[in-house]
Motif scaffolding. Structure first.
Motif, short mmCIF file in Angstrom:
data_model
loop_
_atom_site.label_atom_id
_atom_site.label_comp_id
_atom_site.label_asym_id
_atom_site.label_seq_id
_atom_site.Cartn_x
_atom_site.Cartn_y
_atom_site.Cartn_z
N ALA A 209 15.70 5.78 -6.67
CA ALA A 209 15.23 5.37 -8.00
C ALA A 209 14.39 4.11 -7.91
N THR A 210 14.79 3.18 -7.05
CA THR A 210 14.02 1.94 -6.89
C THR A 210 12.65 2.22 -6.28
N THR B 238 0.81 -1.21 0.00
CA THR B 238 0.00 0.00 0.00
C THR B 238 0.85 1.27 0.00
N ASP B 239 2.10 1.16 0.49
CA ASP B 239 2.96 2.33 0.60
C ASP B 239 4.42 1.91 0.46
N VAL B 240 5.25 2.86 0.01
CA VAL B 240 6.70 2.68 -0.03
C VAL B 240 7.34 3.82 0.75
N ALA C 278 5.71 4.01 -9.17
CA ALA C 278 5.11 4.26 -10.49
C ALA C 278 4.49 2.99 -11.07
N ALA C 279 5.19 1.85 -10.91
CA ALA C 279 4.70 0.60 -11.48
C ALA C 279 3.44 0.10 -10.81
N ARG C 280 3.31 0.36 -9.49
CA ARG C 280 2.17 -0.16 -8.73
C ARG C 280 1.20 0.92 -8.30
N ASP C 281 1.43 2.14 -8.75
CA ASP C 281 0.58 3.28 -8.40
C ASP C 281 0.46 3.42 -6.88
#
Length: 220
Positions: free
Chosen positions: A78-79, A59-61, A85-88
């Protein structure tokens, strides 16, 4: 909440998965200042596998934004940006020094210092393990000593220049822990606090420079 935390702002490549309430579900740390890019994604896979979770469930990074050397720091940022971006997913930033401070659990004033190379340290002063006093800075250790005196100190920078940190705490955390970073982020998000944007906190220019007398070879 299922929060993935990672940090590459120090020699430690550290990743943790946190459920937002009970605590860290899985974590991984490897201290290797030259292999951030090689080690980070396998560490992400490892913590997800250990916790029995997948990227689809995040759900969060949360990512440590430094301060830290340019090359290592940008790997984590960057990771985190790519995963978001990939998982919104929302990507939150936290000061790396704050994670180290939180891991200490101290309830009295102290200093965190990490190695900034060039015979300098990144450092910040804390009122307790949750409360930073002022902004992170970068200075030679002797200058930090003149500012903080015998305050308790922790972190790899304080260990490296122990002669300038008479309050060095034995057994205190030396490197960042993504588990501590994740727990701190979960507490602040639960309290409705806004975290930092996921942008690097360099504090100084990168070591790499364009050579003097560089010859342009692009055709006119």
């Amino acid at each position: 909440m299922l929060l993935l935390a990672l940090d590459t702002a120090t020699p430690a490549v550290t990743v943790a998965l946190h459920d937002g309430t009970a605590g860290t579900l899985a974590s991984h740390q490897r201290v290797d200042a030259r292999r951030h890019g090689e080690l980070l994604l396998p560490a992400v896979d490892q913590v997800l596998s250990e916790a029995g979770r997948t990227l689809d469930q995040l759900t969060d990074v949360v990512v440590g934004v430094g301060p830290g050397p340019y090359t290592g720091l940008r790997v984590g940022l960057a990771t985190a940006a790519a995963l978001g971006a990939a998982r919104d997913l929302p990507v939150h930033g936290l000061c790396t020094l704050d994670g180290l401070a939180y891991a200490s659990g101290l309830d009295r004033p102290f200093v965190v210092a990490t190695d900034a190379r060039r015979k300098e340290v990144y450092w910040a002063r804390y009122a307790d393990h949750r409360t930073r006093v002022g902004e992170p800075q970068v200075h030679p250790p002797a200058e930090v000593a003149a500012l903080v005196g015998p305050l308790p100190a922790l972190g790899a920078g304080a260990q490296l220049y122990a002669e300038h940190f008479p309050g060095l705490l034995e057994g205190a955390p030396a490197h960042q822990s993504a588990g501590a970073l994740a727990q701190l982020a979960a507490e602040r998000l639960a309290a409705g606090e806004e975290l930092l944007p996921p942008r690097p906190l360099y504090l100084r220019r990168p070591d790499a420079k364009v050579p003097a007398g560089y010859k342009v070879v692009t055709p006119r």
